[in-house]
Motif scaffolding. Structure first.
Motif, PDB file in Angstrom:
ATOM      1  N   LEU A 100      -4.281  -4.425  -0.268  1.00 47.42           N
ATOM      2  CA  LEU A 100      -2.951  -4.040  -0.763  1.00 47.42           C
ATOM      3  C   LEU A 100      -2.846  -2.529  -0.892  1.00 47.42           C
ATOM      4  O   LEU A 100      -1.801  -1.937  -0.604  1.00 47.42           O
ATOM      5  CB  LEU A 100      -2.676  -4.707  -2.111  1.00 47.42           C
ATOM      6  N   ARG A 103      -2.166  -1.088   2.461  1.00 44.52           N
ATOM      7  CA  ARG A 103      -0.754  -1.319   2.791  1.00 44.52           C
ATOM      8  C   ARG A 103       0.130  -0.270   2.116  1.00 44.52           C
ATOM      9  O   ARG A 103       1.015   0.333   2.730  1.00 44.52           O
ATOM     10  CB  ARG A 103      -0.379  -2.728   2.330  1.00 44.52           C
ATOM     11  N   LEU A 104      -0.137  -0.029   0.808  1.00 45.87           N
ATOM     12  CA  LEU A 104       0.674   0.933   0.061  1.00 45.87           C
ATOM     13  C   LEU A 104       0.487   2.337   0.631  1.00 45.87           C
ATOM     14  O   LEU A 104       1.442   3.109   0.741  1.00 45.87           O
ATOM     15  CB  LEU A 104       0.298   0.906  -1.419  1.00 45.87           C
ATOM     16  N   GLU A 107       2.361   2.815   3.800  1.00 47.10           N
ATOM     17  CA  GLU A 107       3.811   2.817   3.582  1.00 47.10           C
ATOM     18  C   GLU A 107       4.284   4.103   2.915  1.00 47.10           C
ATOM     19  O   GLU A 107       5.270   4.699   3.313  1.00 47.10           O
ATOM     20  CB  GLU A 107       4.177   1.607   2.713  1.00 47.10           C
ATOM     21  N   TYR A 108       3.565   4.542   1.880  1.00 43.96           N
ATOM     22  CA  TYR A 108       4.058   5.658   1.071  1.00 43.96           C
ATOM     23  C   TYR A 108       3.192   6.919   1.160  1.00 43.96           C
ATOM     24  O   TYR A 108       3.554   7.948   0.597  1.00 43.96           O
ATOM     25  CB  TYR A 108       4.161   5.240  -0.399  1.00 43.96           C
ATOM     26  N   LEU A 116       3.574   6.535  -6.865  1.00 36.58           N
ATOM     27  CA  LEU A 116       4.189   5.308  -6.339  1.00 36.58           C
ATOM     28  C   LEU A 116       5.344   4.863  -7.219  1.00 36.58           C
ATOM     29  O   LEU A 116       6.405   4.473  -6.735  1.00 36.58           O
ATOM     30  CB  LEU A 116       3.143   4.194  -6.262  1.00 36.58           C
ATOM     31  N   ILE A 120       9.039   4.283  -5.827  1.00 33.75           N
ATOM     32  CA  ILE A 120       9.598   2.932  -5.844  1.00 33.75           C
ATOM     33  C   ILE A 120      10.702   2.801  -6.888  1.00 33.75           C
ATOM     34  O   ILE A 120      11.599   1.969  -6.766  1.00 33.75           O
ATOM     35  CB  ILE A 120       8.464   1.903  -6.083  1.00 33.75           C
ATOM     36  N   ASP A 122      10.129   2.221 -10.198  1.00 30.41           N
ATOM     37  CA  ASP A 122       9.715   1.134 -11.090  1.00 30.41           C
ATOM     38  C   ASP A 122       9.911   1.574 -12.537  1.00 30.41           C
ATOM     39  O   ASP A 122       9.618   2.711 -12.878  1.00 30.41           O
ATOM     40  CB  ASP A 122       8.237   0.861 -10.800  1.00 30.41           C
TER      41      ASP A 122
ATOM     42  N   ALA B 152       2.848 -10.432  -1.335  1.00 29.22           N
ATOM     43  CA  ALA B 152       2.915  -9.293  -0.416  1.00 29.22           C
ATOM     44  C   ALA B 152       3.041  -9.741   1.031  1.00 29.22           C
ATOM     45  O   ALA B 152       2.775  -8.964   1.942  1.00 29.22           O
ATOM     46  CB  ALA B 152       1.673  -8.431  -0.589  1.00 29.22           C
ATOM     47  N   ASP B 156       7.015  -5.522   2.804  1.00 30.53           N
ATOM     48  CA  ASP B 156       7.776  -4.736   1.851  1.00 30.53           C
ATOM     49  C   ASP B 156       6.807  -3.965   0.946  1.00 30.53           C
ATOM     50  O   ASP B 156       5.924  -4.551   0.333  1.00 30.53           O
ATOM     51  CB  ASP B 156       8.644  -5.716   1.030  1.00 30.53           C
ATOM     52  N   GLN B 158       7.384  -2.388  -1.844  1.00 30.60           N
ATOM     53  CA  GLN B 158       7.573  -2.709  -3.254  1.00 30.60           C
ATOM     54  C   GLN B 158       6.862  -4.006  -3.618  1.00 30.60           C
ATOM     55  O   GLN B 158       6.303  -4.138  -4.698  1.00 30.60           O
ATOM     56  CB  GLN B 158       9.059  -2.847  -3.555  1.00 30.60           C
ATOM     57  N   ALA B 160       4.176  -5.146  -2.184  1.00 32.45           N
ATOM     58  CA  ALA B 160       2.743  -4.864  -2.245  1.00 32.45           C
ATOM     59  C   ALA B 160       2.392  -4.222  -3.584  1.00 32.45           C
ATOM     60  O   ALA B 160       1.376  -4.559  -4.201  1.00 32.45           O
ATOM     61  CB  ALA B 160       2.341  -3.941  -1.100  1.00 32.45           C
ATOM     62  N   TYR B 161       3.264  -3.336  -4.070  1.00 32.16           N
ATOM     63  CA  TYR B 161       3.006  -2.702  -5.363  1.00 32.16           C
ATOM     64  C   TYR B 161       3.065  -3.738  -6.494  1.00 32.16           C
ATOM     65  O   TYR B 161       2.209  -3.756  -7.367  1.00 32.16           O
ATOM     66  CB  TYR B 161       4.012  -1.579  -5.612  1.00 32.16           C
ATOM     67  N   ALA B 163       2.490  -6.914  -6.189  1.00 27.30           N
ATOM     68  CA  ALA B 163       1.331  -7.788  -6.065  1.00 27.30           C
ATOM     69  C   ALA B 163       0.079  -7.131  -6.634  1.00 27.30           C
ATOM     70  O   ALA B 163      -0.725  -7.770  -7.316  1.00 27.30           O
ATOM     71  CB  ALA B 163       1.110  -8.156  -4.604  1.00 27.30           C
ATOM     72  N   LYS B 165      -0.050  -4.841  -8.980  1.00 26.55           N
ATOM     73  CA  LYS B 165       0.092  -4.835 -10.436  1.00 26.55           C
ATOM     74  C   LYS B 165      -0.292  -6.204 -11.009  1.00 26.55           C
ATOM     75  O   LYS B 165      -1.013  -6.301 -12.011  1.00 26.55           O
ATOM     76  CB  LYS B 165       1.569  -4.538 -10.748  1.00 26.55           C
ATOM     77  N   ASP B 236       8.411  -7.732 -11.551  1.00 28.61           N
ATOM     78  CA  ASP B 236       8.227  -7.067 -10.261  1.00 28.61           C
ATOM     79  C   ASP B 236       7.750  -8.035  -9.202  1.00 28.61           C
ATOM     80  O   ASP B 236       8.238  -8.033  -8.069  1.00 28.61           O
ATOM     81  CB  ASP B 236       7.194  -5.936 -10.395  1.00 28.61           C
ATOM     82  N   ARG B 307      15.689 -10.743 -11.354  1.00 30.73           N
ATOM     83  CA  ARG B 307      15.116 -10.236 -12.603  1.00 30.73           C
ATOM     84  C   ARG B 307      15.644 -10.996 -13.810  1.00 30.73           C
ATOM     85  O   ARG B 307      14.920 -11.236 -14.774  1.00 30.73           O
ATOM     86  CB  ARG B 307      15.428  -8.750 -12.756  1.00 30.73           C
TER      87      ARG B 307
END
Lengths: 123, 517
Positions: A100, A103-104, A107-108, A116, A120, A122, B152, B156, B158, B160-161, B163, B165, B236, B307
């Motif tokens: 993961l 992947r991140l 992507e970023y 991040l 994103i 968040d 994930a 996407d 977001q 992955a992020y 997942a 977390k 999320d 959400r």
């Protein structure tokens, strides 16, 4: 009080190490913003738990649990089996976590959690 | 040999999970048929298990026990099929089939997805059927690992992020559970649930080691179930996962973890543990009450539709945790009904939201303006399910909340009863807002100057849908009919289950008889 504390540290050092390792690992996972270091912290936390199980299996003068006549007492084999399984689970978790992260990163372009979060959006 | 159904239920999906990837080497699109066949077989087995352990089965009410590899119980691992585990096995199997039908055209259609889907089903069934504390940890981790991967599974960032977390918090939860099991193991020297219940009673429920063991197990599960303030991974993960995955995970993963907590709290630590530790019981009730209220309030504040439903789950699971700590047979019965009902309701709501998202690109509450006219069936079904979530009779939501509140009143916990009442009002507020937007807010239309001003975001989506012209429910080319059918079946099941109190109570009576002996 100090004497009993001293006794705990010297005779139960494996358990003290379990608490230290787990706490440091957990703190690293929460406080460090780098994703890979968070995963290392998580591994450390789990290693602390493994240490607890192994320490609980130990007995003074125990031999490996291969049962033969007149060879006892033995250390408890069950916690060893548990830790073996838990290590496998831990390795898979590390693999998924690192996948993961890759992947991140692709992507970023960053592995820092704060960056991040900013990208994103968040909350 | 009827107990062979227990290992089959777990082994079948786990073994079949290898097939989509294997078959993918030679055939295209082999994943869905394999997953569907397996899920249907698992459903049949789960139905048969429920029938066998029910009082109407051929041998009357019974408890199936299977010793894995023939090693007898306290040393080997045993699988247990009783009324309680059969209900959850059946729920898992039925939702697995429903979501798979739903996901045929929409979901991530890779072979890896279907392999993961079957692994998740097998892991959940393992959690439902195991009678061994460490075995439960292994299945908990299988479920966790596959959930992270599935969340994930689209490309996407977001997701992955979210997942990752979930991975950090979920693994911490499972490790805390493992520490709890370790403490209990050191105190008793056994890992078998029934055996440990006897040994714990011998050690004494006020022993600090036993108290610490319960504390670690509880906090571990609270992370997995997503109880406030340990819920931060959940919104999320649910929001950014593909719609199919959200429906499946929201319906089953936290539900099965809550089932496992019930099993451990009452089957291992037993009701005497709560009675001997009033401080722990009160603390759990307090955390649960806070989770109910804060979860509902946070749901009220959200604009993204997924959400809203995600935070609503935080509140509903708070209710179930409160029911566990009430030590009342009535409340625990309510908790089981509410777990099943909540699973079906969230499956219906998330699949419904997925349909509206695919057809109209509607992701926020504002996007839902006037959609009831364009998508009458899906909107109607979401409305029915929403009202069931509030607890309007006749629905399964009414039953669950009623029995939990009744148990609270019986035990004199008026605070919990009031919190449940307040949360019902809050649920009515956010569901009411959704229904109002769906039915009474005119669709945003650029030609209409009155509303175009404050709904500019919605107009793009509405325009896109208008261009599609024939996009109604089951629209010819954009939303497959079967997806709407799944939403409808799930929504109607939450209404039909209103009549299921008696059969459920007949299934659960022998189990609760043991818990409250």
């Amino acid at each position: 009080m100090t004497e009993s504390l001293f006794a705990v540290v010297t005779t139960r050092h494996a358990y003290v190490l379990f608490v230290l390792l787990s706490a440091i690992g957990l703190y690293m996972m929460i406080a460090n913003e780098h994703l890979v270091k968070k995963i290392i912290g998580l591994n450390m936390f789990q290693t602390g738990v493994f240490l607890f199980f192994i320490a609980s299996a130990y007995r003074v003068g125990g031999s490996a649990p291969i049962v033969e006549a007149g060879n006892g007492p033995y250390v408890s084999p069950l916690p060893h089996v548990i830790v073996l399984t838990a290590i496998v689970v831990g390795v898979s978790l590390t693999a998924v976590g690192l996948a993961l992260s890759i992947r991140l990163y692709s992507e970023y372009g960053t592995l820092r959690a704060d960056a991040l979060r900013e990208v994103i959006g968040d909350e | 040999m009827s107990d062979a159904v227990l290992p089959l239920l777990i082994a079948l999906p786990l073994l079949a999970a290898t097939l989509p990837l294997l078959a993918g080497l030679w055939f295209e699109n082999a994943g869905w048929p394999v997953a569907m066949t397996t899920s249907l077989l698992v459903s049949a087995l789960a139905g048969w298990l429920t029938w066998t352990v029910s009082p109407w089965g051929t041998t009357g009410s019974q408890r199936l026990v299977h010793d894995l590899a023939g090693y007898p119980a306290p040393y080997g691992i045993e699988l247990v099929g009783d009324g309680l585990s059969a209900i959850f096995a059946l729920l898992i199997a039925v939702v697995a089939v429903a979501v798979l039908v739903y996901g045929r055209t929409t979901g991530p259609q890779t072979d890896a997805f279907y392999s993961g889907y079957l692994l998740l089903t097998g892991g959940l069934l393992g959690m439902a059927l195991t009678g061994d504390l460490f075995n439960l940890f292994v299945f908990l981790e299988i479920v966790g690992l596959v959930s992270y991967a599935l969340i994930a599974s689209n490309d996407d960032g977001q997701a992955a992020y979210g997942a990752l977390k979930y991975l950090f918090l979920g693994t911490t939860g499972a490790s805390l559970y493992l520490i709890g099991v370790g403490y209990a193991f050191v105190a008793t020297g056994t890992l078998n649930m029934r055996d440990m219940a006897i040994e714990l009673a011998a050690v004494g429920y006020t022993d600090p080691l036993v108290q610490a063991a319960f504390g670690f197990v509880l906090v571990g599960f609270m992370l997995k179930i997503a109880i406030f303030p340990l819920h931060t991974w959940q919104p999320d993960a649910y929001t950014h996962a593909p719609d199919t995955v959200t429906a499946y995970i929201a319906a089953l993963v936290s539900t099965t973890a809550a089932y496992a907590l019930i099993r451990i709290a009452y089957g291992v630590f037993t009701v005497q543990f709560f009675a001997a530790n009033p401080l722990i019981t009160d603390a759990v009730l307090l955390v649960a009450s806070v989770s109910i209220v804060v979860g509902s309030l946070l749901a009220l504040l959200q604009t993204d539709i997924k959400r809203v439903f995600a935070y609503s789950s935080v509140a509903q699971f708070g209710m179930i945790l409160a029911a566990i700590a009430l030590q009342s047979e009535t409340a625990l019965f309510g908790a089981v009904i509410h777990l099943v009902g909540h699973g079906l309701m969230k499956a219906a709501l998330f699949t419904g939201a997925g349909v509206l998202n695919s057809a109209y690109g509607a992701r926020t509450v504002a996007d839902y303006a006037g959609l009831a006219k364009r998508a009458p069936i899906t909107s109607g079904m979401m409305a029915i399910t929403g009202l069931a979530l509030v607890g309007i009779p006749p629905s399964v939501g009414t039953l669950g909340k009623w029995f939990i509140a009744l148990g609270a009143v019986e035990k004199g916990s008026w605070g919990v009863a009031i919190v449940i009442f307040v949360s019902t009002l809050l649920t009515l507020t956010y569901i009411g807002r959704l229904l109002e937007t769906l039915y009474f807010t005119p669709a945003a239309n650029p030609d209409d100057p009155d509303i175009a001003g404050d709904a500019t975001d919605a107009t793009d989506a509405a325009d896109a849908a208008d261009d599609g012209s024939v996009v109604a429910d089951g629209g010819i080319d954009r939303v497959a009919t079967e997806r709407v059918v799944v939403v409808a079946v799930l929504a109607l099941s939450t209404v039909v289950l209103f009549a299921a109190a008696d059969p459920l109570s007949a299934l659960l009576d022998p189990v609760f008889g043991r818990f409250f002996a």
